[in-house]
Design an enzyme around this catalytic site. Sequence first.
Site, mmCIF file in Angstrom:
data_model
loop_
_atom_site.group_PDB
_atom_site.id
_atom_site.type_symbol
_atom_site.label_atom_id
_atom_site.label_comp_id
_atom_site.label_asym_id
_atom_site.label_seq_id
_atom_site.Cartn_x
_atom_site.Cartn_y
_atom_site.Cartn_z
ATOM 1 N N ASP A 105 50.489 78.540 35.231
ATOM 2 C CA ASP A 105 51.153 79.420 35.984
ATOM 3 C C ASP A 105 50.734 81.066 35.924
ATOM 4 O O ASP A 105 51.205 81.811 36.821
ATOM 5 C CB ASP A 105 52.701 79.421 35.449
ATOM 6 N N HIS A 120 43.953 73.560 31.365
ATOM 7 C CA HIS A 120 44.499 72.707 32.287
ATOM 8 C C HIS A 120 44.210 73.371 33.508
ATOM 9 O O HIS A 120 44.933 73.048 34.692
ATOM 10 C CB HIS A 120 46.093 72.141 32.228
ATOM 11 N N CYS A 131 31.590 71.097 47.183
ATOM 12 C CA CYS A 131 30.733 71.863 46.637
ATOM 13 C C CYS A 131 31.169 72.476 45.240
ATOM 14 O O CYS A 131 30.207 73.194 44.651
ATOM 15 C CB CYS A 131 30.075 72.965 47.411
ATOM 16 N N GLY A 188 56.412 76.139 22.496
ATOM 17 C CA GLY A 188 56.825 75.472 23.516
ATOM 18 C C GLY A 188 56.103 74.359 24.199
ATOM 19 O O GLY A 188 55.900 74.206 25.523
HETATM 20 P P1 NAD Z 1 56.377 69.924 28.335
HETATM 21 O O1 NAD Z 1 57.196 70.051 29.601
HETATM 22 O O2 NAD Z 1 55.853 68.677 28.068
HETATM 23 O O3 NAD Z 1 57.290 70.265 26.992
HETATM 24 C C1 NAD Z 1 57.980 71.471 27.214
HETATM 25 C C2 NAD Z 1 58.379 71.754 25.705
HETATM 26 O O4 NAD Z 1 58.720 73.259 25.674
HETATM 27 C C3 NAD Z 1 59.348 70.999 25.074
HETATM 28 O O5 NAD Z 1 58.943 70.631 23.712
HETATM 29 C C4 NAD Z 1 60.645 71.906 25.091
HETATM 30 O O6 NAD Z 1 61.704 71.350 23.874
HETATM 31 C C5 NAD Z 1 59.901 73.229 24.886
HETATM 32 N N1 NAD Z 1 60.595 74.083 25.368
HETATM 33 C C6 NAD Z 1 61.566 74.310 26.326
HETATM 34 N N2 NAD Z 1 62.222 75.561 26.535
HETATM 35 C C7 NAD Z 1 61.596 76.248 25.609
HETATM 36 C C8 NAD Z 1 62.014 77.623 25.101
HETATM 37 N N3 NAD Z 1 62.612 78.395 25.813
HETATM 38 N N4 NAD Z 1 61.386 78.093 24.119
HETATM 39 C C9 NAD Z 1 60.319 77.183 23.465
HETATM 40 N N5 NAD Z 1 60.385 75.871 23.732
HETATM 41 C C10 NAD Z 1 60.834 75.301 24.750
HETATM 42 O O7 NAD Z 1 55.142 70.733 28.120
HETATM 43 P P2 NAD Z 1 53.731 70.824 27.851
HETATM 44 O O8 NAD Z 1 53.507 70.507 26.484
HETATM 45 O O9 NAD Z 1 53.100 71.992 28.032
HETATM 46 O O10 NAD Z 1 53.127 69.773 28.614
HETATM 47 C C11 NAD Z 1 52.024 69.485 28.935
HETATM 48 C C12 NAD Z 1 51.698 69.680 30.740
HETATM 49 O O11 NAD Z 1 52.877 70.607 31.239
HETATM 50 C C13 NAD Z 1 50.572 70.498 30.701
HETATM 51 O O12 NAD Z 1 49.655 69.696 31.214
HETATM 52 C C14 NAD Z 1 50.984 71.869 31.734
HETATM 53 O O13 NAD Z 1 49.863 71.907 32.621
HETATM 54 C C15 NAD Z 1 52.050 71.321 32.122
HETATM 55 N N6 NAD Z 1 53.165 72.130 32.813
HETATM 56 C C16 NAD Z 1 52.698 73.664 33.003
HETATM 57 C C17 NAD Z 1 53.836 74.429 33.651
HETATM 58 C C18 NAD Z 1 53.585 75.903 33.564
HETATM 59 O O14 NAD Z 1 52.257 76.444 33.998
HETATM 60 N N7 NAD Z 1 54.544 76.598 33.437
HETATM 61 C C19 NAD Z 1 55.026 74.026 34.091
HETATM 62 C C20 NAD Z 1 55.027 72.494 33.825
HETATM 63 C C21 NAD Z 1 54.241 71.832 33.283
#
Ligand code: NAD
Length: 246
Positions: A105, A120, A131, A188
């Site tokens: 993000d 990622h 290209c 997170g």
């Molecule tokens: P995930 O969605 O699998 O898990 C999110 C984790 O964050 C959970 O364990 C949850 O309990 C925890 N969480 C939620 N709110 C929280 C808070 N306020 N404080 C602390 N922890 C909190 O996320 P992940 O492990 O990053 O999954 C991997 C994939 O998700 C990645 O490939 C990533 O690219 C993608 N992704 C990225 C974004 C982003 O860039 N913001 C958003 C959604 C998904």
Amino acid sequence: MPIRVSSKLESLLIPNTRVVVFTGAGISAESGIPTFRGQGGLWKDFRIEEFATVEAFERNPAKVWEWYRWRRDIAANAQPNAGHLAVAEFERFFEEFVLVTQNIDGLHDRAGNRKILKLHGDIWEDRCQQCGRTSLREPNQVRGLQPRCECGGWFRPGVVWFGERLPQGVFEAAEVRSRQCELFLAVGTSAEVYPAAFLPAIARQHGAHIVEVNIEASAIASLCDESLLGSSSQVLPALLKRLKQA
Ligand code: NAD
């Protein structure tokens, strides 16, 4: 928010500790960006195969772009929260620091981190399928329905989709830093996406102290030395207050 930390962690909160901070979607949740899993997770409303695979893009690029444009809009309207800002302060404090993020993000960049390994990719990047040329978009920059490169090829979002390899050299660099670090802070992340989720175990095998910051115990809870349960926007600023100047 008061937090309880172990004496081991306390002793590591000094400038010359080698630190890896490993973040996932949870750190951006309070900025209003939906996570993938957990409460309000994106995969509850969307099927992975329809949006985040090469096959999906080849089948219907306009649909995939529409989804990424929607996600860009959300990111553009979001602001880094206190958790992101604390991670930027960590980078200034620790002499040997790297941030390894699974997030796409751009909020860590906007918070001020510069030593970032993006496992990622980046939602703000367009990458030509023909290209390989990449170009970075500004938030809210308007593009055609299916952006095209100068070479005539189609641009795709510069992110890693399911089943794809990570950007060359980035995981390898993260692995080296995870092996060398003394403190590994997993923030997170559900730690369910591989190979990223190997990193805490690699750090652990090489003797690092592993600390998880999450609102609930994740898949790596059992290999962590300690868990700081709570929102990263509260726990990380609390940890910041415990840093000790040399
Ligand atoms: P995930 O969605 O699998 O898990 C999110 C984790 O964050 C959970 O364990 C949850 O309990 C925890 N969480 C939620 N709110 C929280 C808070 N306020 N404080 C602390 N922890 C909190 O996320 P992940 O492990 O990053 O999954 C991997 C994939 O998700 C990645 O490939 C990533 O690219 C993608 N992704 C990225 C974004 C982003 O860039 N913001 C958003 C959604 C998904």
